[in-house]
Design a protein around this motif. Sequence first.
Motif, mmCIF file in Angstrom:
data_model
loop_
_atom_site.group_PDB
_atom_site.id
_atom_site.type_symbol
_atom_site.label_atom_id
_atom_site.label_comp_id
_atom_site.label_asym_id
_atom_site.label_seq_id
_atom_site.Cartn_x
_atom_site.Cartn_y
_atom_site.Cartn_z
ATOM 1 N N VAL A 273 24.461 -19.713 -5.332
ATOM 2 C CA VAL A 273 25.182 -18.469 -5.640
ATOM 3 C C VAL A 273 26.300 -18.233 -4.620
ATOM 4 N N VAL A 274 25.986 -18.405 -3.336
ATOM 5 C CA VAL A 274 26.987 -18.175 -2.286
ATOM 6 C C VAL A 274 28.095 -19.219 -2.358
ATOM 7 N N ASP A 275 27.748 -20.467 -2.613
ATOM 8 C CA ASP A 275 28.768 -21.513 -2.708
ATOM 9 C C ASP A 275 29.760 -21.243 -3.832
ATOM 10 N N ASN A 276 29.290 -20.626 -4.918
ATOM 11 C CA ASN A 276 30.195 -20.322 -6.026
ATOM 12 C C ASN A 276 31.254 -19.299 -5.636
ATOM 13 N N TYR A 277 30.940 -18.471 -4.644
ATOM 14 C CA TYR A 277 31.941 -17.517 -4.164
ATOM 15 C C TYR A 277 33.117 -18.255 -3.523
ATOM 16 N N PHE A 278 32.836 -19.379 -2.863
ATOM 17 C CA PHE A 278 33.926 -20.187 -2.295
ATOM 18 C C PHE A 278 34.817 -20.741 -3.405
ATOM 19 N N LEU A 279 34.185 -21.207 -4.496
ATOM 20 C CA LEU A 279 34.960 -21.760 -5.610
ATOM 21 C C LEU A 279 35.838 -20.690 -6.247
ATOM 22 N N VAL A 280 35.271 -19.505 -6.437
ATOM 23 C CA VAL A 280 36.052 -18.399 -6.995
ATOM 24 C C VAL A 280 37.162 -17.994 -6.027
ATOM 25 N N GLY A 281 36.844 -18.012 -4.725
ATOM 26 C CA GLY A 281 37.853 -17.685 -3.720
ATOM 27 C C GLY A 281 39.035 -18.641 -3.776
ATOM 28 N N ASP A 282 38.750 -19.920 -3.987
ATOM 29 C CA ASP A 282 39.833 -20.913 -4.095
ATOM 30 C C ASP A 282 40.709 -20.628 -5.310
ATOM 31 N N ARG A 283 40.098 -20.237 -6.410
ATOM 32 C CA ARG A 283 40.869 -19.934 -7.610
ATOM 33 C C ARG A 283 41.702 -18.672 -7.421
ATOM 34 N N ILE A 284 41.147 -17.684 -6.733
ATOM 35 C CA ILE A 284 41.905 -16.462 -6.472
ATOM 36 C C ILE A 284 43.085 -16.759 -5.558
ATOM 37 N N GLU A 285 42.858 -17.593 -4.544
ATOM 38 C CA GLU A 285 43.950 -17.964 -3.638
ATOM 39 C C GLU A 285 45.060 -18.699 -4.390
ATOM 40 N N ALA A 286 44.667 -19.603 -5.290
ATOM 41 C CA ALA A 286 45.663 -20.318 -6.090
ATOM 42 C C ALA A 286 46.426 -19.343 -6.985
ATOM 43 N N ARG A 287 45.720 -18.351 -7.518
ATOM 44 C CA ARG A 287 46.380 -17.345 -8.362
ATOM 45 C C ARG A 287 47.370 -16.519 -7.539
ATOM 46 N N ILE A 288 47.003 -16.181 -6.315
ATOM 47 C CA ILE A 288 47.902 -15.404 -5.453
ATOM 48 C C ILE A 288 49.155 -16.211 -5.139
ATOM 49 N N GLU A 289 48.983 -17.503 -4.822
ATOM 50 C CA GLU A 289 50.134 -18.355 -4.519
ATOM 51 C C GLU A 289 51.035 -18.503 -5.735
ATOM 52 N N SER A 290 50.434 -18.684 -6.914
ATOM 53 C CA SER A 290 51.229 -18.806 -8.134
ATOM 54 C C SER A 290 51.990 -17.525 -8.429
ATOM 55 N N LEU A 291 51.324 -16.392 -8.225
ATOM 56 C CA LEU A 291 51.953 -15.096 -8.468
ATOM 57 C C LEU A 291 53.095 -14.859 -7.492
ATOM 58 N N GLU A 292 52.887 -15.260 -6.247
ATOM 59 C CA GLU A 292 53.946 -15.105 -5.242
ATOM 60 C C GLU A 292 55.172 -15.931 -5.613
ATOM 61 N N GLU A 293 54.943 -17.161 -6.060
ATOM 62 C CA GLU A 293 56.057 -18.025 -6.460
ATOM 63 C C GLU A 293 56.802 -17.449 -7.659
ATOM 64 N N ASP A 294 56.049 -16.925 -8.639
ATOM 65 C CA ASP A 294 56.684 -16.323 -9.809
ATOM 66 C C ASP A 294 57.530 -15.113 -9.424
ATOM 67 N N ILE A 295 57.014 -14.323 -8.479
ATOM 68 C CA ILE A 295 57.744 -13.121 -8.066
ATOM 69 C C ILE A 295 59.051 -13.499 -7.373
ATOM 70 N N LEU A 296 58.997 -14.502 -6.523
ATOM 71 C CA LEU A 296 60.198 -14.906 -5.795
ATOM 72 C C LEU A 296 61.236 -15.548 -6.714
ATOM 73 N N MET A 297 60.758 -16.246 -7.756
ATOM 74 C CA MET A 297 61.682 -16.947 -8.641
ATOM 75 C C MET A 297 62.164 -16.062 -9.789
ATOM 76 N N HIS A 298 61.221 -15.384 -10.443
ATOM 77 C CA HIS A 298 61.570 -14.572 -11.616
ATOM 78 C C HIS A 298 60.714 -13.301 -11.598
ATOM 79 N N THR A 299 61.216 -12.279 -10.973
ATOM 80 C CA THR A 299 60.471 -11.030 -10.876
ATOM 81 C C THR A 299 60.438 -10.318 -12.224
#
Length: 311
Positions: free
Chosen positions: A137-163
């Motif tokens: 159960v705890v290890d799955n939080y790391f996997l979800v955390g990685d996906r959230i981090e990837a989503r944040i990075e993708s969102l940041e890139e989208d904002i900088l390129m096409h707000t």
Amino acid sequence: MKIRLVNQGIFTPIEDIHSALIPPAEGFYWIDADVDDLEVLQPIFQLHELAVEDCLSEEEQRPKIEIHEGHYFIVINSIRFDDEEIFLRALNIFLGRHYIITVTKQKINELRSLKPILWEEGISRPDYFLYHLTDIVVDNYFLVGDRIEARIESLEEDILMHTKKSHLNEIIGLRSEILWLKKVLNPQTQVIATLNKKDLKLIDDQLQKYFSDIYENAVKIAETFETYRDLMGNLREAYQSSLANRANEIMRVFTALTTIFMPLTFLTGIYGMNFDYIPGMHTHGGSYILLSFMLVLAVGMLYVFRKKDWL
């Protein structure tokens, strides 16, 4: 409801629930139940009525551990991240000396992932079952955390390129889910810290260092989601800054266009006046000369603006 005798990681189905009352010579009983099965399980295993009430409640239960006579009641939250949304599902556990009862309202992927681990490790005790389940159960939080981090990075890139205006809704929604999840992580970390203690009679003292490792991971997860919360704040500032820069860019273009058309408007204004004599008014091809001059003037001003990096 499924009843299994687990010995050395090998599962043997059991048909009669009453046979699970008697401790087996080897191994333990794992009862995988739904909330509707508690009506049958409560009188047989003398499950505490308050714990059963918590399982049946429609309200969201905080992670916790309760010590009752003959068994422990533990609530931990499984996590999923589907379609950009975070889902938490309560995993209710009754831990006894020779049995463990898992009660869920929805299907929990961790329970299915646990079976090959039990077989590989040759598990024959319910407290070791609890350890491996908590670890997954705890290890799955790391996997979800990685996906959230990837989503944040993708969102940041989208904002900088096409707000876009939709980005603000995504930022607010994701930040709210992170804050909500962070509130759940604190009590869950405390539950694991309690399991790390030596004064729990139903848990082997040798599991101390193993639960300690899970506790360290839980603390890391809480710190990670704290960082995500800060990143979402920075992302919102980046969105607002990007909007401001975009507005400045638009205003700069409009200002340049207005400046270019000012002398052209001046010339057309002069030659549009009702005077009998204006220099070049009656010249053959005068209109073409004026239009050409206006075109050269506009192109020249545009060239100057480009060279000075105003556009």
